[in-house]
Design a protein around this motif. Sequence first.
Motif, short mmCIF file in Angstrom:
data_model
loop_
_atom_site.label_atom_id
_atom_site.label_comp_id
_atom_site.label_asym_id
_atom_site.label_seq_id
_atom_site.Cartn_x
_atom_site.Cartn_y
_atom_site.Cartn_z
N UNK A 51 -44.48 -27.29 -56.40
CA UNK A 51 -45.31 -27.09 -55.22
C UNK A 51 -45.15 -28.21 -54.19
N UNK A 52 -43.89 -28.61 -53.96
CA UNK A 52 -43.64 -29.60 -52.93
C UNK A 52 -44.40 -30.89 -53.14
N UNK A 53 -44.47 -31.36 -54.41
CA UNK A 53 -45.23 -32.57 -54.75
C UNK A 53 -46.69 -32.46 -54.29
N UNK A 55 -47.69 -30.56 -51.77
CA UNK A 55 -47.79 -30.11 -50.38
C UNK A 55 -48.08 -28.62 -50.29
N UNK A 56 -47.76 -27.88 -51.37
CA UNK A 56 -47.96 -26.43 -51.39
C UNK A 56 -49.08 -26.06 -52.35
N UNK A 57 -50.18 -26.78 -52.29
CA UNK A 57 -51.32 -26.47 -53.16
C UNK A 57 -51.77 -25.02 -53.02
N UNK A 58 -51.65 -24.45 -51.82
CA UNK A 58 -52.15 -23.10 -51.57
C UNK A 58 -51.04 -22.06 -51.66
N UNK A 59 -49.92 -22.47 -52.24
CA UNK A 59 -48.80 -21.56 -52.42
C UNK A 59 -47.94 -21.45 -51.18
N UNK A 60 -46.85 -20.73 -51.34
CA UNK A 60 -45.93 -20.51 -50.22
C UNK A 60 -46.48 -19.42 -49.32
N UNK A 61 -46.52 -19.72 -48.04
CA UNK A 61 -46.88 -18.75 -47.00
C UNK A 61 -48.24 -18.11 -47.27
N UNK A 62 -49.24 -18.94 -47.52
CA UNK A 62 -50.60 -18.41 -47.69
C UNK A 62 -50.98 -17.64 -46.42
N UNK A 63 -51.43 -16.38 -46.55
CA UNK A 63 -51.61 -15.54 -45.35
C UNK A 63 -52.58 -16.11 -44.32
N UNK A 259 -49.79 -34.30 -47.49
CA UNK A 259 -49.17 -33.23 -48.25
C UNK A 259 -49.91 -31.90 -48.09
N UNK A 260 -50.85 -31.56 -48.98
CA UNK A 260 -51.51 -30.25 -48.94
C UNK A 260 -52.28 -30.01 -47.66
#
Length: 404
Positions: A51-53, A55-63, A259-260
């Motif tokens: 998750x990008x260290x 940075x992507x806590x909410x996943x890829x492309x969260x709507x 990050x996130x």
Amino acid sequence: MIDDMLRTPEAIRDAERWTAHNYHPLPVVVSSAEGSWLTDVDGRRYLDCLAGYSALNFGHRHPTLIAAAHAQLDRLTLTSRAFIHDQFADFCRELAELCRKDLVLPMNTGAEAVETGIKVARKWGYQVKGVAPGQANIVVAEGNFHGRTTTIVSFSTDPDARADFGPYTPGFTVVPYGDLAALAAAIDENTVAVLLEPIQGEQGVVVPPEGYLPGVRRVCTERNVLFIADEIQSGLGRTGDTFACDHEGVTPDMYLLGKALGGGIVPVSAVAANVDVLGVLRPGQHGSTFGGNPLACAVATEVVRLLATGEFQRRSTELGARLHAGLRSLVGRGLLAVRGRGLWAGLDIDPTLMSGREACERLAERGVLAKDTHGATIRLAPPLVITEEEIDHAVAQLAAVLAG
């Protein structure tokens, strides 16, 4: 070995040909992503357990975040801080409320947030505490990772991060992580701050002993020293609370965030503190062209609102318990130890079996992406949108790798 699973290794060769070798990525060429999953250029899917260290806590492309970015792209992307834009106040106010602080200073990268924290602490020390000019020092911990600027690597204890980048910036005292007595002994009349990660991520997701963070808070208060918590990786839901410090009821004087905060879309970082600390800055003394830009604020405001619901903190707590239970079942079966909190884990692999790099390569062959650190340790930090079934799948693939 792993090249065989890719039909287009030329993309990897091209990247290596035209890029300075400051990273050693796994040979996977990603072309799209959604939620917890990545797809490579050949259509093969991978479960993202990095998750990008964070940075992507909410996943890829969260709507929700993608919608905010699209809407802002159609209106305004940059003004610089020479002007106020209509997204700025809401972001600063809502983040300050989330942090329970008076003020926020937006920046871009985590390293910028750390540099800002260092500058503010020194200025506070001179203007408020009364430290003699040029004498301010900051206490930091062994095994730290706060970024890669010249000043920050000056107090790194990682030879790869530090070697051959001198001369180094003075003004830092390094003590063992988790050793409260050593930290207290290092503080003197010129100490302006203690800078710590509540959980050391790059070191292998190292959780300090129970009572350490409250002890640091107490010592800093007694000695009139700022407690700066670097929550760039550990914060914003990763550990099951909004901040890793929350697990022990500790409130630092300053949060460093990143990050996130950008939702995996744009780089956003911030420093949050009360007016008696951040209020030492005056116009012209610190800034950033892109810090707090409209696009960043639009996305980050939605990140703060997602966190304000508490949903992602609950997911990290509940799913993290499942992840750690599964990983602990592998101790003695190829794993020597498991550490971490929430959806964050550091795994020490028996080095007689394989290195951390080898384990990550074998996991990638099985469609799971993770990252090694410090030899035989790997880190897992899946997006907080991961499901129970996906966690079980990741643990099963790790078990298969360890079994050979």
